[in-house]
Enzyme design. Sequence first.
Site, short mmCIF file in Angstrom:
data_model
loop_
_atom_site.label_atom_id
_atom_site.label_comp_id
_atom_site.label_asym_id
_atom_site.label_seq_id
_atom_site.Cartn_x
_atom_site.Cartn_y
_atom_site.Cartn_z
N SER A 280 34.48 33.51 45.95
CA SER A 280 33.06 33.36 45.60
C SER A 280 32.70 31.92 45.22
O SER A 280 31.52 31.61 45.02
CB SER A 280 32.68 34.32 44.46
OG SER A 280 33.53 34.11 43.36
N GLY A 281 33.68 31.05 45.11
CA GLY A 281 33.39 29.63 44.83
C GLY A 281 33.62 29.23 43.39
O GLY A 281 33.09 28.21 42.93
N LYS A 282 34.44 29.97 42.69
CA LYS A 282 34.67 29.68 41.26
C LYS A 282 35.31 28.29 41.08
O LYS A 282 34.93 27.54 40.20
CB LYS A 282 35.58 30.76 40.64
CG LYS A 282 34.96 32.14 40.67
CD LYS A 282 35.86 33.21 40.09
CE LYS A 282 37.10 33.51 40.90
NZ LYS A 282 36.85 34.06 42.24
N GLU B 48 37.98 29.76 34.41
CA GLU B 48 37.87 30.49 35.67
C GLU B 48 38.44 31.88 35.43
O GLU B 48 39.61 32.03 35.13
CB GLU B 48 38.65 29.77 36.76
CG GLU B 48 38.55 30.44 38.11
CD GLU B 48 39.24 29.66 39.23
OE1 GLU B 48 39.88 28.63 38.93
OE2 GLU B 48 39.14 30.10 40.37
N1 DCP Z 1 44.06 38.14 41.69
C1 DCP Z 1 44.49 39.43 41.43
N2 DCP Z 1 44.38 39.94 40.17
C2 DCP Z 1 43.80 39.21 39.19
C3 DCP Z 1 43.31 37.92 39.44
C4 DCP Z 1 43.45 37.41 40.72
O1 DCP Z 1 45.00 40.10 42.32
N3 DCP Z 1 43.74 39.73 37.98
C5 DCP Z 1 44.29 37.56 43.03
C6 DCP Z 1 43.11 37.60 43.95
C7 DCP Z 1 43.31 36.39 44.81
C8 DCP Z 1 44.03 35.39 43.90
O2 DCP Z 1 44.62 36.19 42.87
O3 DCP Z 1 44.16 36.69 45.90
C9 DCP Z 1 43.09 34.35 43.30
O4 DCP Z 1 41.99 35.07 42.82
P1 DCP Z 1 40.57 34.56 42.43
O5 DCP Z 1 39.49 35.31 43.08
O6 DCP Z 1 40.52 34.68 40.96
O7 DCP Z 1 40.55 33.03 42.82
P2 DCP Z 1 39.98 32.34 44.12
O8 DCP Z 1 40.83 31.12 44.34
O9 DCP Z 1 39.89 33.32 45.23
O10 DCP Z 1 38.55 31.94 43.62
P3 DCP Z 1 37.40 31.14 44.36
O11 DCP Z 1 37.62 31.21 45.84
O12 DCP Z 1 36.16 31.83 43.88
O13 DCP Z 1 37.52 29.73 43.86
#
Ligand code: DCP
Length: 233
Positions: free
Chosen positions: A34-36, A106
Amino acid sequence: ARVVPTCSGKASLSKMSKGNSKPFTIFVEGNIGSGKTTFLKHFAALDNVVTLAEPVDRWREVRGENFLDLMYSDPSRWGITFQTYVQLTMLDLHTKPVERPIKMMERSIHSARYCFVENLHSSGLMPNPDFIALDEWFNWILKNHDVAGNLIIYLRTTPEVVHKRMLSRARTEESCVPLDYLQKLHQFHEDWLYHRKSFNCPAPVLVIDADKDLEMMAADFLTCEAKISDAVA
Ligand code: DCP
């Protein structure tokens, strides 16, 4: 952007941190992709904010083991291992002292429990005893540590958009994550942060449309900056 009323029904942002030494604490939440990370990078440039990125790299290299990869390859076996470690690393960030008045994280221990663990359990991918053990830990942490926040920024997306982003960034461990998984995670975020009908929401929520491309988000970043400085002032 709109501010969802607080759990107690007030529409203003919480000013809990005013007048004490605890930093004004913000959780940036939203589906995978989502762009965190980009959002945090924008705020990292401000001199009164400390940003704490989610420790994904710590989850990918734990004494030679890749817990994220194990979880995706066999969630029923390794989901508990991965989520226990996520809970520990998030607690570490929640309790980390910072030198600036605003602490922006985050994600949080709350979304780990209310979105990811809940999704694994309700989809039948996490055995009940594993879920119970994690939940007991979670409840103990809530009682014994300060993991509260003052504001949640919810980067709201549609699952199809984040699915495309996830495939194009091509993180190896996520190559097998189907759209259906993102749809379920989306629903947990929605019920918790937008409709406010599932779990306890630990802070007021600012909702941002994050389907837009990054170049179109500049105005939203400024709105957030204004809301935050207003809340902290
Ligand atoms: N994840 C998970 N369980 C959690 C937290 C995260 O399974 N409690 C996994 C989901 C993703 C990875 O870890 O495969 C990273 O998750 P995020 O969505 O938190 O981070 P992103 O890098 O995808 O965020 P963004 O693209 O929004 O920057």
